[in-house]
Write an enzyme that holds these catalytic residues in place. Structure first.
Site, PDB file in Angstrom:
ATOM      1  N   ASP A 177      14.873 -40.138  -2.278  1.00  0.00           N
ATOM      2  CA  ASP A 177      15.544 -41.411  -2.574  1.00  0.00           C
ATOM      3  C   ASP A 177      14.825 -42.609  -1.979  1.00  0.00           C
ATOM      4  O   ASP A 177      15.228 -43.757  -2.209  1.00  0.00           O
ATOM      5  CB  ASP A 177      16.980 -41.375  -2.012  1.00  0.00           C
ATOM      6  CG  ASP A 177      17.820 -40.309  -2.689  1.00  0.00           C
ATOM      7  OD1 ASP A 177      17.523 -39.986  -3.860  1.00  0.00           O
ATOM      8  OD2 ASP A 177      18.759 -39.796  -2.052  1.00  0.00           O
ATOM      9  N   ASP A 198       9.866 -40.618   9.021  1.00  0.00           N
ATOM     10  CA  ASP A 198       9.677 -39.207   9.380  1.00  0.00           C
ATOM     11  C   ASP A 198       9.520 -38.398   8.094  1.00  0.00           C
ATOM     12  O   ASP A 198      10.119 -37.341   7.941  1.00  0.00           O
ATOM     13  CB  ASP A 198      10.891 -38.738  10.198  1.00  0.00           C
ATOM     14  CG  ASP A 198      10.667 -37.371  10.817  1.00  0.00           C
ATOM     15  OD1 ASP A 198       9.512 -37.043  11.137  1.00  0.00           O
ATOM     16  OD2 ASP A 198      11.656 -36.631  10.989  1.00  0.00           O
TER      17      ASP A 198
END
Lengths: 277, 277
Positions: A177, A198
């Protein structure tokens, strides 16, 4: 070397057969493979002794590797980020399921605790707090009352540490997303004090097959900087400490951004990646 | 798995041949070995694709291991103390000779620096100061003006740290000389403030083949205590941090000594042993 496990395995009795393959792949190198259902060092000892005698001890080097266990209930071989073969001390499978996005495994290691393995890549373990601390600024940042955006971080390590520091709000976005959500934030003018990326490791090379990863990383970086407040900070990881070439390539990319950026870096080693700490 | 390298290797052109071994060692497990002179992932990809199609995707698990490099100039596979297969990031051989006692190798690793390998066992590396510090009492001892006896320690790590602490005298004894030299010291009434036993690791079991090691360890311990001053201290190591069973067996042995002893222990992890630090 490839193993395929078919669904029959549990229903049939084991047939104990040995297969010995003796080969001279290049002149001067003799390889012997002993394949069997259980360890069989006695046969290898006898073979080595016989060969030493036949070759009148005229051998430069002998190397015997521990048995590779194939098809076992617990798979202990998980290569390092730089592609080295490593056998972990994994003693049980805690979880193994396919999600809509990827295969998710949690394996237990005596040394590293539970290890999260996504699509065959060692992701993060209970031993790996140094990673999480480093990607959050190593205790030098004040998160209290701040707005934090975590991109990826699905193992929950960053989230777990961040909540302890009392930020105003933490937003986590799945890798899938990231691009649409970040674009929406840019449009809406939404900004953050901290963006912690990350997601994925930087590629090891700029070879064609790696280009899409570089493009993805650049796109995320570009969008991240647009949603960062002027006083904000962007944290990310590079790749494993041993892959100095990949890390240098990343620094090169930072010099090519549309806006000039200043950066600092810190090397920490991740225990479960078998890095030196 | 065994490799023998014969002295011919350097004089012959390499012949590039592939060998594929497809095997069903037990029902439900299919193993494929591809042996070739260079990496050949394209063939493995094609094989895996073909098998997936032939088996209609009816496969529980697929595992592919990084290529095992056999007969290379630099050998990167050095098993851990608990017998796990590990590929080190070794990039060159610094030294490789047979002494009157053993084979001595020094290999260079990017992570661990120079690694001393004796008879195929990883001994100590430049990264491993935690080991040396622990076996010397971790900075809590005052060596100044003291008499120190090092049993073994041929890698020089303890000697190098000990001289910095200004002891009166350091005596180092080769493993082969330990028993006669210690017996001579007992006869002469010679004593030490510190005895540091850096000889061999405690056995993993009390099985018959390990008995001689236990007997040797007990003999050394018994003699060491006899040459120790009443205020003296005896330091030793056990085995790798993961071998908790071996360490428990050692504690058991300490309870069986002819004189009662009190002891404390500390667990440190040795980087080049691929232990968690």
């Amino acid at each position: 070397m490839l193993n395929l496990q078919l669904p029959l395995a549990r229903h049939c009795a084991f047939i104990k057969l040995r297969l010995v393959i003796l080969r001279v792949p290049v002149h001067g190198l003799l390889t012997i493979d002993l394949q069997c259902c259980e360890g069989d060092n006695i046969l290898l000892n006898a073979l080595e002794k016989k060969l030493r005698s036949l070759l009148h001890g005229n051998i430069k080097r002998v190397k015997r590797l521990p048995a590779l266990i194939r098809g076992a209930a617990v798979d202990r071989y998980w290569p390092t980020a730089d592609g080295r073969l490593v056998e972990y001390d994994i003693d049980r499978v805690v979880y193994d399921e396919d999600s809509a996005y990827q295969n998710i495994k949690i394996m237990h290691s005596q040394q590293f605790g539970n290890i999260l393995i996504l699509n065959g890549d060692v992701n993060l373990s209970e031993s790996d707090l140094p990673y999480t601390q480093a990607i959050m600024g190593r205790g030098k940042e004040n998160y209290a009352g701040k707005e934090v955006l975590i991109l990826g971080g699905g193992d929950g390590g960053i989230l777990s540490e961040a909540v302890k520091l009392k930020p105003k709000m933490i937003t986590m976005v799945l890798v899938e997303d990231c691009v649409p959500v970040l674009k929406k934030y840019v449009e809406e003018g939404k900004t953050f004090d901290y963006v912690i990326n990350d997601l994925t490791a930087v590629p090891i090379s700029t070879a064609p097959e790696e280009d899409s990863t570089w493009e993805f990383l650049q796109l995320i970086l570009d969008l991240s900087i647009k949603v960062l407040r002027p006083t904000g900070k962007y944290f990310t990881q590079g790749n494993c400490a041993n892959l100095t070439e990949a890390l240098a390539l990343y620094e090169e990319q930072l010099g090519r951004l549309s806006c000039p950026v200043d950066f600092s870096k810190e090397v920490v080693c991740v225990p479960s990646y078998m890095e030196l700490t």
